[in-house]
Design an enzyme around this catalytic site. Sequence first.
Site, PDB file in Angstrom:
ATOM      1  N   TYR A   7      65.471  66.104  41.319  1.00 47.97           N
ATOM      2  CA  TYR A   7      66.166  64.907  40.829  1.00 47.97           C
ATOM      3  C   TYR A   7      67.604  64.893  41.339  1.00 47.97           C
ATOM      4  O   TYR A   7      68.064  63.884  41.899  1.00 47.97           O
ATOM      5  CB  TYR A   7      66.137  64.909  39.303  1.00 47.97           C
ATOM      6  CG  TYR A   7      66.834  63.743  38.648  1.00 47.97           C
ATOM      7  CD1 TYR A   7      66.220  62.492  38.589  1.00 47.97           C
ATOM      8  CD2 TYR A   7      68.090  63.880  38.070  1.00 47.97           C
ATOM      9  CE1 TYR A   7      66.849  61.410  37.978  1.00 47.97           C
ATOM     10  CE2 TYR A   7      68.730  62.814  37.453  1.00 47.97           C
ATOM     11  CZ  TYR A   7      68.098  61.582  37.415  1.00 47.97           C
ATOM     12  OH  TYR A   7      68.725  60.521  36.801  1.00 47.97           O
ATOM     13  N   ASN A  42      68.458  50.129  40.361  1.00 43.50           N
ATOM     14  CA  ASN A  42      68.471  50.878  39.100  1.00 43.50           C
ATOM     15  C   ASN A  42      67.225  51.730  38.896  1.00 43.50           C
ATOM     16  O   ASN A  42      67.280  52.746  38.213  1.00 43.50           O
ATOM     17  CB  ASN A  42      68.600  49.890  37.933  1.00 43.50           C
ATOM     18  CG  ASN A  42      68.317  50.549  36.600  1.00 43.50           C
ATOM     19  OD1 ASN A  42      69.140  51.257  36.047  1.00 43.50           O
ATOM     20  ND2 ASN A  42      67.118  50.334  36.071  1.00 43.50           N
ATOM     21  N   ASP A  55      57.491  47.216  43.342  1.00 38.97           N
ATOM     22  CA  ASP A  55      57.395  48.674  43.404  1.00 38.97           C
ATOM     23  C   ASP A  55      58.371  49.099  44.496  1.00 38.97           C
ATOM     24  O   ASP A  55      58.166  48.791  45.678  1.00 38.97           O
ATOM     25  CB  ASP A  55      55.962  49.085  43.751  1.00 38.97           C
ATOM     26  CG  ASP A  55      55.790  50.600  43.849  1.00 38.97           C
ATOM     27  OD1 ASP A  55      56.781  51.309  44.081  1.00 38.97           O
ATOM     28  OD2 ASP A  55      54.644  51.069  43.710  1.00 38.97           O
TER      29      ASP A  55
END
Length: 247
Positions: A152, A87, A60
């Site tokens: 984002y 990623n 995580d």
Amino acid sequence: MPNLTNNVILVTGANRGQGKAIAENLALLGAVVGIGARNYDEAKRVAEMIGERAFPVQLDVTKESEWQLAVETLVNKFGKLDVLVNNAGALTRKSFRETTLDDFQQLINVNQLGVFLGMQAVLPQMEKQRKGSIVNNISISAFSPIAKSAAYAATKASVVAMSKVAAIELGSLGIRVNMVHPGGIETDMATGGEAVPAFYDSVPLGRIGQPIEIAKAVAFLASDDSSYCTGTEIVVDGGMTLGVTDE
């Protein structure tokens, strides 16, 4: 074609989408790949699918302790860590007005702090080796955001700045830090599991991108083929950020 024979590489978010394609391609090029995922069972499933050159890793990216354990596990098993591919990422589409503090903090934790923790976790081993490659898979949203993506885009832009500073500071240690910026890529994150939006017919190359096309850019930056690249940004977006066709 890059040669990654016997390189040891850790890929985060490697259980699906772009991360899975990246891991598969790196293994085909000869690397031993740590399949990092928050869900260990999914990491194990993908590792078994790839074969003997893949190794599942519980990871995580928001948890510093799991980063430390992941790096220690790979180094203890294989003796080194040549490449980190950051990623893993999360996306929330909400208008600026509707974005909550919790929404923003979640994206900061995964997209921004997850990359920070990863780079710090691999630094001691790569410094010891006097060689390493860090590839941060980011997004064209870092410099060409769309509506309903303020949080984002902000987290992605922060990773660009962080990557450039790291490239400056770590170059003398033999560690390279580079970036890939995907545009629209055909994954569940981009399509929501639905049909490919017609919008992609209007980008200069006339189609949505495929995960393997990101994987190939990552492999180049991971390998010694890019040995004089650091702080480099490769845009893989079919020309989307150039503008759409008017036909």
